[in-house]
Design an enzyme around this catalytic site. Structure first.
Site, PDB file in Angstrom:
ATOM      1  CB  SER A 166      -1.751  22.305  30.767  1.00  0.00           C
ATOM      2  OG  SER A 166      -0.927  23.062  31.605  1.00  0.00           O
ATOM      3  CE  LYS A 224      -1.040  21.013  34.261  1.00  0.00           C
ATOM      4  NZ  LYS A 224       0.064  20.031  34.192  1.00  0.00           N
ATOM      5  CG  LEU A 225      -6.600  27.158  36.567  1.00  0.00           C
ATOM      6  CD1 LEU A 225      -7.263  28.093  37.581  1.00  0.00           C
ATOM      7  CD2 LEU A 225      -6.877  27.627  35.148  1.00  0.00           C
ATOM      8  CE  LYS A 226       1.766  24.277  33.347  1.00  0.00           C
ATOM      9  NZ  LYS A 226       2.712  23.242  33.831  1.00  0.00           N
ATOM     10  CG  ASP A 244       1.893  22.233  37.222  1.00  0.00           C
ATOM     11  OD1 ASP A 244       2.676  22.119  38.181  1.00  0.00           O
ATOM     12  OD2 ASP A 244       2.196  21.913  36.053  1.00  0.00           O
ATOM     13  CG  ASN A 263       5.369  23.913  36.333  1.00  0.00           C
ATOM     14  OD1 ASN A 263       4.432  24.513  35.803  1.00  0.00           O
ATOM     15  ND2 ASN A 263       5.689  22.675  36.009  1.00  0.00           N
ATOM     16  CD  GLU A 319       1.444  18.782  37.782  1.00  0.00           C
ATOM     17  OE1 GLU A 319       2.317  18.309  37.028  1.00  0.00           O
ATOM     18  OE2 GLU A 319       0.345  19.216  37.377  1.00  0.00           O
ATOM     19  CG  ASP A 334       5.609  17.202  36.895  1.00  0.00           C
ATOM     20  OD1 ASP A 334       6.428  16.412  36.403  1.00  0.00           O
ATOM     21  OD2 ASP A 334       5.131  18.146  36.240  1.00  0.00           O
ATOM     22  CE  LYS A 385       4.718  16.842  33.032  1.00  0.00           C
ATOM     23  NZ  LYS A 385       5.289  18.183  33.304  1.00  0.00           N
ATOM     24  N   GLY A 402       1.985  16.069  30.226  1.00  0.00           N
ATOM     25  CA  GLY A 402       2.401  16.367  28.863  1.00  0.00           C
ATOM     26  C   GLY A 402       3.577  17.319  28.830  1.00  0.00           C
TER      27      GLY A 402
END
Length: 374
Positions: free
Chosen positions: A141, A167-169, A195, A197, A220, A245, A269, A297
């Site tokens: 990540s 995985k790119l935020k 992702d 969030n 995500e 998620d 998770k 994670g």
């Protein structure tokens, strides 16, 4: 199995560098570890709650309090000890069911007791959960950076180390161009996902649809965790597969999301869903409906990382997860470090988690410790 007591230990570990997401930046990891002491063995659990309610409403202070005031007294009672003696860690969920929420504390307690139980019986976590693989593919990540050149340097470094998926935020203002730059620099064969969030709303659907040009594995959790219907609507607009998620906190919520067609992939998770046994239920449910799952994670130490490796070895985990090497986040882990081997990490096979904290390192990072006798 007779549970004699639980040690609550807080530790603080600096990260190798700042980890920035849409909900904030972390420079270190404040961790609550649990050690279950039974007549036959000791077992370890890790609470993945953070210090502040950014990713989740559950925080270290609240989880510590609910463990001490409610969960541990419940297990210490006559009914609790009888259930643990008859059913071991499998009784934890039922005993704590009357208490709403606090899944991260429940997961840590279940994990510690299950570890102790399996160590006493000489069985591994992976075997208990139903794992079928000796190694699992490792993704990494990548946080948000100030500039795209910084991002490209970091991604290039991780690929040189051997990580098989990136995985790119992302967040508003840091999404299309960073993804475009990574895809152009490292090619179409790179397994790439993003992702958010919960950083977007359904009003951003047309903007998020621009990510379809980059052949991503998934996007995500683009919307708020409560907005499952919004994710179902978004899935009709974007071609990139939607992965949930934060919205998935139990097998029940997973079933609802699947029925609404709000996602085609689930990030499991264990701390978020209340434990590894609940994680297996979600895995089985997803398999039955043809959905892919992968293991997320929470910047775990080697304790939580070992359990995640075991979970990720189950047959339905068909996408590389965030099961990175210890060195991704820590210069020094509290267990023997997990290392990358040809893009994969080996699943521990020893009794229980297969790892234990190194005493002198554990003491170095410890900020407080309390033993609660049951």
């Amino acid at each position: 199995m007779k549970l004699r007591g639980i040690e609550l230990r807080r530790i603080g570990i600096p990260l190798v560098g700042p980890f920035r997401t849409s909900f904030g930046t972390q420079n270190d990891r404040d961790v609550l570890l649990l050690k279950a002491v039974t007549d036959d063995a000791e077992g370890w659990g890790e609470c993945v709650a953070m210090a502040e309610p950014s990713y989740s409403p559950e925080v270290l202070a609240s989880e510590t309090a609910v463990l001490k005031d409610w969960f541990l007294p419940t297990l210490a009672g006559e009914r609790g000890q009888a259930a643990l003696g008859a059913h071991g860690a499998h009784a934890v969920t039922q005993l704590l069911h009357p208490f709403k929420g606090h899944r991260m504390a429940k997961a840590a307690l279940e994990m510690a007791i299950l570890d102790a139980e399996l160590r006493a019986e000489g069985r591994s976590f992976g075997r208990e959960l139903g794992g079928v693989r000796e190694t699992v593919p490792s993704g990494v990540s990548v946080g948000i950076f100030d500039t795209i050149p910084q991002l490209l340097d970091v991604v290039g470094g991780y690929l040189a180390e051997g990580y098989v998926r990136i995985k790119l935020k992302i967040e508003p203002g840091w999404d299309i161009e960073p993804v475009r730059a990574v895809r152009e620099r490292f090619g179409d064969d790179l397994l790439l996902q993003v992702d958010a969030n919960t950083a977007y709303t359904l009003r951003d659907a047309r903007h998020l649809a621009k990510l379809d040009d980059f052949d991503l594995l998934l996007i995500e959790q683009p919307l708020e965790e409560e907005d499952v219907v919004g994710h179902a609507d978004l899935a009709k607009i974007v071609k990139t597969p939607i992965c949930l998620d934060e919205s998935i906190v139990s097998a029940q919520t997973a079933a609802a999301a699947i029925r609404l067609e709000a996602c085609s992939i689930i990030n499991i998770k264990p701390g978020r869903v209340g434990g590894y046994l609940e994680s297996v239920k979600i895995h089985d449910l997803a398999q039955a409906h043809g959905l892919a799952v992968w293991c997320g994670g929470m910047l775990e130490t080697g304790i939580g990382r070992a359990a995640n490796m075991a979970l990720a070895s189950l047959p339905g985990f068909t996408l590389p997860g965030d099961v990175s090497a210890s060195s991704r986040f820590f210069h020094t882990d509290i267990t023997e470090p997990f290392v990358l081997e040809d893009g994969h990490i080996r699943v521990p096979t020893g009794p229980g988690l297969g790892v234990t904290p190194i005493p002198e390192i554990l003491e170095e990072f410890t900020t407080s410790v309390e033993f609660i006798e049951l």
